[in-house]
Design an enzyme around this catalytic site. Structure first.
Site, PDB file in Angstrom:
ATOM      1  N   HIS A  23     139.566  46.527  38.513  1.00  0.00           N
ATOM      2  CA  HIS A  23     138.738  45.644  39.329  1.00  0.00           C
ATOM      3  C   HIS A  23     138.744  46.161  40.760  1.00  0.00           C
ATOM      4  O   HIS A  23     139.769  46.629  41.241  1.00  0.00           O
ATOM      5  CB  HIS A  23     139.278  44.214  39.304  1.00  0.00           C
ATOM      6  N   CYS A  35     132.306  45.100  41.697  1.00  0.00           N
ATOM      7  CA  CYS A  35     132.540  44.839  40.271  1.00  0.00           C
ATOM      8  C   CYS A  35     131.246  44.404  39.581  1.00  0.00           C
ATOM      9  O   CYS A  35     130.960  44.835  38.463  1.00  0.00           O
ATOM     10  CB  CYS A  35     133.605  43.762  40.087  1.00  0.00           C
TER      11      CYS A  35
END
Length: 103
Positions: A23, A35
């Protein structure tokens, strides 16, 4: 160093594998545009594969793996190259949050 999205691309000489994991954490959950962009590019591309059965595909939270099981058709090669090129553009704009490694 912040958390990062790590992308591995294996071409030898044609597409073999793409792995995306992690992430970016460039913003709070639900507001992370890095993301979000990576997810849109990868999932949108996978949805455009003509022969998804030619691949081993694994998708879970923070992880996508695409492995060619055999020689792939030109259409799917173009789709995968488009995914990779789009990810490179994201990496260029957000190098602190994403790293692509080519093997």
């Amino acid at each position: 160093m912040p958390n990062m999205i790590k992308v591995k691309v294996v071409n030898n000489p044609s597409f073999k594998e793409l792995e995306v994991k992690g992430h970016a954490n460039s913003a709070p959950h639900g507001e992370d545009l890095v993301c979000s962009a990576v997810s849109a590019v990868v999932i949108g591309g996978l949805n455009n594969l003509a022969n998804p059965k030619d691949f081993q595909i694994e998708i879970k939270e923070g992880y996508v793996s695409i492995k060619a099981l055999k020689e792939i058709i030109t259409h799917d090669e173009v789709v995968l190259e488009t995914i990779i090129t789009s990810l490179k553009c994201i990496e260029e704009d957000y190098p602190s949050y994403m790293k692509i490694t080519k093997i």
